[in-house]
Design an enzyme around this catalytic site. Sequence first.
Site, mmCIF file in Angstrom:
data_model
loop_
_atom_site.group_PDB
_atom_site.id
_atom_site.type_symbol
_atom_site.label_atom_id
_atom_site.label_comp_id
_atom_site.label_asym_id
_atom_site.label_seq_id
_atom_site.Cartn_x
_atom_site.Cartn_y
_atom_site.Cartn_z
ATOM 1 N N GLY A 314 -5.430 4.341 -5.510
ATOM 2 C CA GLY A 314 -5.167 4.609 -4.098
ATOM 3 C C GLY A 314 -5.365 6.066 -3.753
ATOM 4 O O GLY A 314 -5.612 6.909 -4.623
ATOM 5 N N SER A 315 -5.251 6.387 -2.470
ATOM 6 C CA SER A 315 -5.492 7.763 -2.020
ATOM 7 C C SER A 315 -4.462 8.728 -2.606
ATOM 8 O O SER A 315 -4.821 9.835 -3.047
ATOM 9 C CB SER A 315 -5.481 7.825 -0.494
ATOM 10 O OG SER A 315 -4.337 7.184 0.032
ATOM 11 N N LYS A 432 9.428 6.155 6.153
ATOM 12 C CA LYS A 432 9.775 4.880 6.798
ATOM 13 C C LYS A 432 10.989 4.216 6.147
ATOM 14 O O LYS A 432 11.513 3.229 6.665
ATOM 15 C CB LYS A 432 8.573 3.937 6.768
ATOM 16 C CG LYS A 432 7.427 4.406 7.650
ATOM 17 C CD LYS A 432 6.233 3.492 7.568
ATOM 18 C CE LYS A 432 5.136 3.940 8.535
ATOM 19 N NZ LYS A 432 4.612 5.288 8.236
#
Length: 648
Positions: A314-315, A432
């Site tokens: 992933g990034s 979040k």
Amino acid sequence: MSNIELVKEKLQLKILEIGKKLVKNYVPRWVIFSIDLFLCLIAANSAYFFVSTLQPGGMSFFNFKIELLALLLIQSLYFFVFKSYFGIVRYSSFKDAIKQLQVIACCVFTLLVINHIDYYLFEHKIIVDAGVFIYGFIAYSLLFFFRIGVKRVYELINISRKPLDKAYILGTSVSDVAMAEGLISQNSGFFNVVGFINVDEKKTNNRIFNLPIFDINQLKRFNNYAKSIIVSDSKLKELQHSSNTIITELLELKIKIYKLPQLQDWNHTDFKDLKDLKEINIEDLLQRNPIKLNNKKLFNKYQNKTILVTGAAGSIGSEIVRQLINFNPKLILLVDQAETPLHDLKLELKKNHPTLKFESVIANVRDKSRIEQIFDRFSPQIVFHGAAYKHVPMMEANPLESLSVNFKGTKNLADLSIKHNIERFVFVSTDKAVNPTNIMGATKRAAELYIQSLANKLDNNVLFITTRFGNVLGSNGSVIPHFTKQIKENGPVTVTHPDITRFFMTIDEACQLVLEAGAMGKGGEIYVFDMGSPIKIIDLAHHMIRLTGLIPNEDIKIEFTGLRPGEKLYEELLADKETTLPTHHEKIMIAKATHNFDTSKTTLLLELASNIKANNINLSLNCLKDLVPEYSNPSLESNPVCIIKKAQ
């Protein structure tokens, strides 16, 4: 066209082609030194010739007398002292002219001193004093014009036959003027510098290099004059960290802005960067202060260690891997379930870091037995856990998958880390997770709680560390690639709400802070990163549209689609009942929680894992609600309450 003219044209093209091939390579320093010394030989003989014409004996030259050898040795000494032959001749500047003047002046002064000492002792001189001054004048002229000539020939060879785009230089500081001088003298092949833009409010009628200085109001009056502006990287950062709005105003005028990165030493650079002008992007407009890492501490923690990174393709995970390479780990384990991105990362690492020891492992963090195989085989000492599902609307529609990966996957990794007695476990969480309104944030918060519950156990030797930050610029699935795609398709650009804001951080900045926090952690902390000020998404959309030379709501329409399920207007980095403590790093703080891990809380964590394993959505969601009471989601059923198995 006659045969003679045809042959002449072919010969000119051939000479031009040979010249271009020659100028691509730099001449060795010893060649420049030899040429400079030869020019001084000519200067010495010329000076002696001029002096001899005034004497009764008639005209004569130095030839190769001992005096000539002494003069050249003295001159060579100062060439070495000042390293005047080190510079690249084609890029000679005013600094080089001053250096040549220093070299010749020192040589002239030394010759005069030796002359008087020699005359006092032996009534003899190397060359009469007048000849010394004549030598200095001729030598400096030859050295100076040699460099100017080479520079001009290089410019003529590289001059572009196509008309150049007109461009301004943003700023009038010393570094801005130096940048302009380099571009003008280089004939950059892309731009014709036609003026400067004053970033201050003070008006000026001065000129630089006989080019006018404009202010932003003048550009607004004749905005068809030039459509490009060149700005240095340092100037762009300076403007971004001030209240100056000139960048936004230039974008509104549909002027393209090009960034010239890191021009530091104009005398010794090879000027490659002058041909590396790039249009600024949204990351440039959202620049933050550079990260300062405690590299000594990081080396102590990560050097010669076997490090497992989940979500490595992933990034965030891939950037953590790239950052770890700087600290010479023994082995990096790249764990991900995405085959193609993991293969791409493998090829990248093999190409850019051929000596790096790493293993690419296809595995899903939900499969505990498979993960345990990895622990058994490679015995990792440090774990960076970045694997997660993160798309809010997608997870709202698939809550059990979110729970399975974000909570159960984290639990699997953490439990195995304790079983195999690793040194430290770094969990990558999200803003979040604070007062969550969506299933993704709630599952990450539940994972944070599980990590903290393990950290509080007295018999646990693993250092469990949690890092929490906001959105990352350009990460997979983030708003910037989404807006870019919509702009390429001529819109509309969709924004959920005109007042929605988010915290943003660059990928490399976030991952550097993860490594720093992972190294400083003592166990049980939730590290919160300084994300700066929140950014309105509508402003982000405006900037991105303007960067393409278009006007928002004229060329590209912006539409508001309404908040998605689980989405909130404002993200938070700290829960209401939490406070922060400072650390030695100005951008990293500790969120001090007030959670009490009693028997019921611990039982809830175990019950949640059991319900996920049984694929029971309703019980899993209700357990999650009891575990994370601040989780508020209108879509969650409110009637059943999680049945907690009482401890026997």
